[in-house]
Design a protein around this motif. Structure first.
Motif, mmCIF file in Angstrom:
data_model
loop_
_atom_site.group_PDB
_atom_site.id
_atom_site.type_symbol
_atom_site.label_atom_id
_atom_site.label_comp_id
_atom_site.label_asym_id
_atom_site.label_seq_id
_atom_site.Cartn_x
_atom_site.Cartn_y
_atom_site.Cartn_z
ATOM 1 N N ALA A 60 0.897 -1.250 -0.009
ATOM 2 C CA ALA A 60 -0.151 0.101 -0.184
ATOM 3 C C ALA A 60 0.845 1.168 0.126
ATOM 4 N N GLU A 61 1.999 1.213 0.879
ATOM 5 C CA GLU A 61 2.778 2.405 0.492
ATOM 6 C C GLU A 61 3.495 2.533 -0.613
ATOM 7 N N ILE A 62 3.908 1.532 -1.229
ATOM 8 C CA ILE A 62 4.648 1.540 -2.378
ATOM 9 C C ILE A 62 3.778 2.117 -3.522
ATOM 10 N N GLU A 63 2.373 1.712 -3.576
ATOM 11 C CA GLU A 63 1.317 2.217 -4.371
ATOM 12 C C GLU A 63 1.216 3.721 -4.202
ATOM 13 N N LEU A 68 15.446 1.050 -2.604
ATOM 14 C CA LEU A 68 14.416 0.217 -2.598
ATOM 15 C C LEU A 68 13.604 -0.025 -3.788
ATOM 16 N N TYR A 69 13.500 -1.346 -4.011
ATOM 17 C CA TYR A 69 12.765 -1.797 -5.319
ATOM 18 C C TYR A 69 11.199 -1.880 -5.050
ATOM 19 N N MET A 70 10.438 -1.122 -5.669
ATOM 20 C CA MET A 70 9.215 -0.881 -5.624
ATOM 21 C C MET A 70 8.379 -1.998 -6.755
ATOM 22 N N SER A 71 9.134 -3.003 -7.291
ATOM 23 C CA SER A 71 8.600 -3.622 -8.490
ATOM 24 C C SER A 71 9.413 -4.854 -8.671
ATOM 25 N N ASP A 72 8.781 -5.872 -8.954
ATOM 26 C CA ASP A 72 9.714 -7.070 -9.533
ATOM 27 C C ASP A 72 9.648 -6.708 -11.055
ATOM 28 N N LYS A 111 14.196 -7.133 -5.928
ATOM 29 C CA LYS A 111 12.825 -7.848 -5.339
ATOM 30 C C LYS A 111 12.085 -6.754 -4.624
ATOM 31 N N LYS A 112 10.863 -6.873 -4.988
ATOM 32 C CA LYS A 112 9.952 -5.848 -4.568
ATOM 33 C C LYS A 112 9.942 -5.980 -2.982
ATOM 34 N N VAL A 113 9.609 -4.533 -2.604
ATOM 35 C CA VAL A 113 9.702 -4.352 -1.064
ATOM 36 C C VAL A 113 10.904 -4.563 -0.093
#
Length: 482
Positions: free
Chosen positions: A347-350, A455-459, A478-480
């Motif tokens: 949710a934070e990433i979005e 920080l990776y926010m997507s795979d 790697k996401k999150v």
């Protein structure tokens, strides 16, 4: 092949770009908007087609009705017109109804579609975007050592069959032309050969024929020193079009040069060598950089790897993490690179993506000579900067970074959100200002950079590594995690 979102926090010792062309190809986030734009246009086009079909159906019914009437009337014209109603209706049809039909036929049903297209066209990619996307495919081909057929069939590593899209002969030809316009004869040859192969296999083309492709091929291989192959392509061209003036001239020239070359070889003279290969490179670490991107050439011995661990991290019993520590994993020992898992929520990433997307602009670099921020061909992405004041989520992430690392975010730059486009990359560079760049971060007034939080926010489907050429390390997204 990395198409990803990154959140970058850069710390300083004691986070601006211009609204130029949209540079769609540098950001998957903005390219997704184009997909919905195209979907809307397809819907509008279908509405236009239905309107045209409805109009034609009205005309068809009119024609069919009059066809039957005329056939009966002309059998006995006087008898037909002897009926006063028939005479009246003939007058009416010719005086009024044919005029109405004319108006119907002349009605332009495309107005709505053309209006929509005109509005949407203002936000279309331009020639620079198409060229940028073409170069991206060539970059993927080189970096991951793919072949043109793999790209042409869409069978890229990590891609699902439902998402695959094939390149046509015309597509391959256009890619070859982009390379040719850059005097990149190596990639010109690769893509023209692929276009010719698909033509030979029976694929039809609307824009190009074998003669045109062979013309490009003969010249591109000649420029790489391959005289015999240039001659072979020219002869094949002339077999298809004996009147081709340039090919006839080239044939004589290539034969002359080849005879001269053989004579020189027999006489002990210097042989002409082929120069086939990628164009000369400005980046000395290119080979190592691309190897690491492919997961090759890692300098981690089994002995060193045995000393890497996973642990729960509470940052010296920080009150927030004593009961719920974060998962920490050693990725590299010298220098120390660690990964924290599940550090932010989906949710934070979005929310961060939502905040950043309207602000995304082509990423820039600081010119080492002038200090001016400018775009560069070796940084293919868009970025946005988010301040803690813009949303509580940004503030929470900042605080979390400080709590986990012990670094003070009050002297850090704002959160930088990076979104990579097709073939996106940032070639080897230093995050900090070197000795010959003493004023690199002077405008911030907080000193040089000392750490980067990534920080990776997507795979990603494939690729996407962050590599360190000097130490031979590659960190995979790697996401999150970060």
């Amino acid at each position: 092949m990395a198409l990803c979102w990154l959140l970058i926090h850069i710390f300083l010792l004691t986070s601006s770009s211009s609204l130029a062309h949209n540079d769609f190809f540098t950001s998957i986030g903005h390219m997704t908007d184009l997909l919905f734009t195209e979907k809307d246009l397809v819907s509008s086009l279908k509405d236009y087609i239905r309107a045209e079909e409805s109009k034609l159906e009205q005309v068809r019914r009119w024609a069919d009705r009059l066809d039957v009437l005329s056939a009966a009337a002309t059998q006995d014209p006087e008898g037909f017109l002897g009926h006063p109603v028939n005479a009246f209706k003939l007058m009416k049809r010719l005086n009024t109804e044919w005029g109405e039909l004319e108006s119907l036929v002349l009605t332009d049903m495309s107005d709505g579609f053309i209006s929509n297209l005109t509005i949407k066209r203002q936000h279309f990619p331009n020639d620079d975007d198409q060229t940028g996307a073409a170069k991206a495919l060539m970059r993927l081909l080189d970096t991951y050592q793919l072949d043109t057929n793999t790209i042409s069939t869409g069978a890229l590593p990590g891609s699902s069959s439902s998402q695959r899209s094939a390149l046509t002969v015309d597509d391959c030809y256009d890619l070859g032309k982009v390379a040719y316009s850059e005097a990149d004869y190596y990639h010109t040859e690769l893509w023209m050969v692929q276009a010719l192969r698909q033509l030979d296999e029976g694929e039809a083309s609307n824009a190009v024929d074998a003669v045109t492709i062979l013309d490009y091929l003969s010249y591109s291989v000649y420029q790489q020193g391959a005289l015999e192959r240039a001659l072979a392509f020219t002869r094949r061209l002339l077999a298809l079009d004996p009147t081709h003036l340039r090919a006839k001239g080239n044939l004589k020239y290539f034969e002359y040069q080849l005879d001269k070359q053989k004579a020189d070889e027999e006489g002990g003279g210097r042989q002409r060598s082929e120069t086939r290969g990628r164009p000369a490179d400005y980046l000395p670490e290119r080979k190592k950089y691309e190897q690491l991107c492919r997961g090759e050439g890692l300098r981690m011995t089994p002995r060193r790897q045995s000393r890497l661990f996973c642990r729960y991290h509470d940052n010296n019993r920080h009150p927030k993490y004593v009961i719920g520590p974060v998962k920490q994993e050693d990725e590299w020992d010298r220098p120390r690179i660690v990964r924290y898992h599940d550090i932010v929520s989906d949710a934070e990433i979005e929310k961060v993506k939502e905040l950043a997307k309207p602000k995304l602009r082509r990423a820039t670099i600081s010119n080492p000579v002038t200090g001016v921020l400018e775009t560069a061909h070796y940084r293919i992405s868009k970025s946005a900067w988010l301040g803690a004041f813009e949303h509580p989520v940004v503030d929470r992430i900042n605080q979390r970074v400080q709590d986990v690392t012990g670094l003070d975010v009050t002297t850090a730059e704002e959160l930088q959100v990076a979104n990579y486009g097709v073939g996106g990359q940032y070639e080897p560079h230093f995050d900090f200002g070197r000795k010959d760049e003493p004023d690199a971060f002077e405008e911030l007034g907080t000193g040089n950079r000392i750490a980067t939080w990534l920080l990776y926010m997507s795979d990603v489907q494939a690729g996407g590594a962050t590599v360190f050429t000097d130490v031979g390390a590659a960190i995979w997204p790697k996401k999150v995690s970060l």
